[in-house]
Design a protein around this motif. Structure first.
Motif, PDB file in Angstrom:
ATOM      1  N   UNK A 232     -33.329 -45.386  60.018  1.00 44.73           N
ATOM      2  CA  UNK A 232     -33.051 -44.188  59.514  1.00 44.73           C
ATOM      3  C   UNK A 232     -32.159 -44.081  57.522  1.00 44.73           C
ATOM      4  N   UNK A 233     -33.282 -43.578  56.993  1.00 38.75           N
ATOM      5  CA  UNK A 233     -33.254 -43.387  55.375  1.00 38.75           C
ATOM      6  C   UNK A 233     -32.805 -42.500  55.071  1.00 38.75           C
ATOM      7  N   UNK A 234     -31.987 -41.791  54.255  1.00 36.81           N
ATOM      8  CA  UNK A 234     -31.049 -40.542  53.878  1.00 36.81           C
ATOM      9  C   UNK A 234     -31.143 -40.151  52.159  1.00 36.81           C
ATOM     10  N   UNK A 235     -32.306 -39.718  51.619  1.00 37.48           N
ATOM     11  CA  UNK A 235     -32.150 -39.210  49.953  1.00 37.48           C
ATOM     12  C   UNK A 235     -31.960 -37.756  50.535  1.00 37.48           C
ATOM     13  N   UNK A 236     -32.639 -37.814  48.553  1.00 39.11           N
ATOM     14  CA  UNK A 236     -31.983 -36.135  48.296  1.00 39.11           C
ATOM     15  C   UNK A 236     -31.180 -35.673  48.179  1.00 39.11           C
ATOM     16  N   UNK A 237     -29.906 -36.314  48.778  1.00 43.82           N
ATOM     17  CA  UNK A 237     -28.053 -35.851  48.898  1.00 43.82           C
ATOM     18  C   UNK A 237     -27.572 -35.018  48.222  1.00 43.82           C
ATOM     19  N   UNK A 238     -26.787 -34.161  48.779  1.00 38.38           N
ATOM     20  CA  UNK A 238     -26.133 -33.034  48.005  1.00 38.38           C
ATOM     21  C   UNK A 238     -25.243 -32.881  48.620  1.00 38.38           C
TER      22      UNK A 238
END
Length: 262
Positions: A232-238
């Motif tokens: 699981x890759x988590x990107x564009x986190x805000x």
């Protein structure tokens, strides 16, 4: 001075009991910021090294009262067979109560309530389970501190109702500084059958930019029984973006709000 601070921090963690460590680990894994948005990519590899991918957006909002109830909304972007599928969780931490979970299947135009017994089934065909996405209620387990291993705080977690789950216990290896669970090992008796490893942690700024949240941006679950694994890759986190509570309602599963689709 630095050595004194390090020694003081080590002493502080040495005196923590198991329940306190688990509460801190839950906060580090699930409650950073009051809201969060990001893009998740699931890379699923089966026992024959065939690879499939799932891409989805996820929103999370905490309810008032500290590390308590939460709302999750997930919207699938690709591939075509799961596109526009959405998943909603109303999470509770009340002892003896189950989270409410709904799944919208666009092919059938059907909203399905996910039963409590289904929370430990595969999430979108991956090696992550529904419960892995929103977290396990800590009141469901007995927590026992073990000897530290490789500098990690180690907790043995045993279900209070063994018949409610497929595992007999699981071990959590928790970072001393961030309290992020860096490794989880699930057992059936003495047999290790499922493992989660954190592969990457990054510091993500809060909404006001005044602090940074250590965030797991890459993790992997392996199923040792089937030989499959999922990264699981988590990107564009805000973090700490404005989100209204009403968008986490069942009626938005068919027509997700712009916040989750963008």
């Amino acid at each position: 001075m630095t050595l004194l601070l390090m020694a003081s921090a080590a002493f502080a963690t040495n005196t923590l009991d198991a329940d306190t460590i688990v509460r801190k680990a839950n906060h580090a894994a699930l409650y950073l910021g009051e809201t969060c948005k990001g893009r998740v990519t699931l890379t699923i590899t089966d026992s024959q090294d065939r690879v499939r991918k799932r891409e989805l957006n996820i929103l999370r909002k905490d309810m008032p009262g500290g590390d308590q109830a939460q709302r999750y909304m997930t919207y699938f972007r690709s591939p075509a067979d799961v596109r526009k599928m959405s998943f909603l969780v109303h999470k509770t931490v009340e002892p003896g109560q189950d989270d409410a979970r709904w799944l919208y299947m666009p092919g059938l135009d059907l909203v399905k309530r996910i039963a409590a017994g289904d929370k430990r089934t595969s999430f979108a065909g991956s090696d992550f389970l529904y419960e892995d996405i929103s977290g396990r209620n800590m009141s469901e387990d007995i927590h026992e501190r073990q000897n530290d291993v490789d500098g990690y705080l180690v907790i043995k977690n045993t279900p209070k109702v063994p018949s409610s789950v497929e595992f007999s216990h699981y071990m959590a290896y928790i970072d001393r500084e961030t309290f992020i669970p860096m490794k989880l090992e699930y057992f059936k008796g003495d047999m290790l059958y499922r493992v989660m490893d954190v592969l990457k942690v990054e510091k993500i700024p809060s909404g006001d930019g005044e602090k940074e949240f250590p965030t797991v941006t890459e993790s992997r679950f392996k199923n040792l029984e089937t030989g499959s694994s999922t990264i699981m890759t988590f990107t564009n986190i805000r973090y700490d973006i404005p989100l209204k509570e009403n968008i986490f309602g069942e009626r938005y599963l068919r027509r997700p709000p712009r916040e989750v689709m963008r």
